[in-house]
Design an enzyme around this catalytic site. Structure first.
Site, short mmCIF file in Angstrom:
data_model
loop_
_atom_site.label_atom_id
_atom_site.label_comp_id
_atom_site.label_asym_id
_atom_site.label_seq_id
_atom_site.Cartn_x
_atom_site.Cartn_y
_atom_site.Cartn_z
CG ASP A 216 -4.52 -2.20 1.10
OD1 ASP A 216 -3.61 -2.86 1.66
OD2 ASP A 216 -4.64 -0.98 1.23
CB SER B 205 -0.96 -0.05 1.19
OG SER B 205 -2.01 0.86 1.04
#
Length: 272
Positions: free
Chosen positions: A170, A54
């Site tokens: 993610d 991320s």
């Protein structure tokens, strides 16, 4: 990466081993990674490879592309200054997620062009989670911008990314601090951008209660992964929130301080 121990007598790093760096997710808290890299730059310690998740993946890619923490900090300031949420547009009817990512994808394109991960100056591993298998996927090759978007695509907030046989979201869903792909490559430094655990002392509303429970799950996932690292960095993120992107300078400085303390063996920075 050979280092003379007399140059840095307090380092807990094997002078005959390359440095491998794992940078976890954490939204704005991920700006602490910039300070971690700045500390390493100041000590002339260049990682041989960086694995990121991320925001950690974004910071890793910027550092590898631009060559220094200072340059990466300047790029992040330019990208996020005063327009953080302006980088995203709302999806009609919230399908398949609340926000679209075309604008930030365009920004990444301006910075990285059509680069592949393997084109970066310093080896980078981008972490994402595959909804089809429920497992983390670690990319050392492939389209950089697409896989950066995948690594930050928090479910419900941002849409998943289709890449080859994968349906990616993610990376923090399955591997928040990606130490696994670095095991056996050298001295492993890992930074958990969530810092010390922040207890919930009251329940102001159901929304805050839900968010804190999600925070707790992610915090624990990252903490368990951190146990595999040789040097553990837990920046002080107290007094800040995950969406406070305007606190970049403060968070970067706290990351630098935490890296300094961890290299010096200060026990308060070695354990959650």
């Amino acid at each position: 990466m050979k280092r003379n121990s007399q140059e840095n007598p307090d380092l807990k790093i094997d002078s005959g081993q390359p440095i491998c760096l794992a940078l976890g997710g954490g939204s704005a808290w991920g700006f602490t990674h910039l300070g971690v890299l700045k500390c390493l730059d100041e000590r002339k310690l260049k990682p041989a490879v960086i694995a990121g998740c991320s925001m950690g993946a974004i910071v890793a890619a910027l550092y590898s592309q631009l060559g220094s923490a200072d340059a990466a900090i300047a790029a992040v300031k330019k990208a996020f200054s005063g327009r953080t949420w302006g980088l995203f547009s709302i999806n009609p009817f919230f399908y398949p997620a609340v926000f679209r990512t075309e604008r930030i994808g365009k920004l990444f394109q301006e910075i990285f062009g059509s680069k592949l991960i393997e084109d970066l100056q310093l080896p980078v591993i981008i972490t994402a989670a595959d909804l089809k298998t429920g497992l983390p996927v670690y990319f050392e090759k492939g389209p950089l911008v697409k896989l950066l978007l995948a690594s930050m695509s928090l479910p419900v907030v941002f849409p998943p990314v289709r890449y080859r046989q994968h349906l990616l979201v993610d990376g923090g869903i399955a591997s928040l601090v990606p130490v696994e792909p670095l095991k056996g490559r050298g001295t492993l430094i890992a930074c958990h951008a969530y810092g010390q655990y922040k207890p919930l002392l009251r329940i102001p509303n159901i929304f805050s209660f839900y968010l804190h429970n999600r925070y707790l799950v992610n915090y624990r996932i990252g903490s368990l992964e951190m146990e595999k690292a040789d040097i553990k960095v837990y920046p002080d993120t107290s007094g800040t929130l995950m969406h406070e992107f305007h606190k970049l300078d403060l968070l970067a400085e706290r990351g630098r301080q935490a890296m300094e303390a961890a290299l010096s063996g200060s026990p308060e920075n070695l354990f959650p």
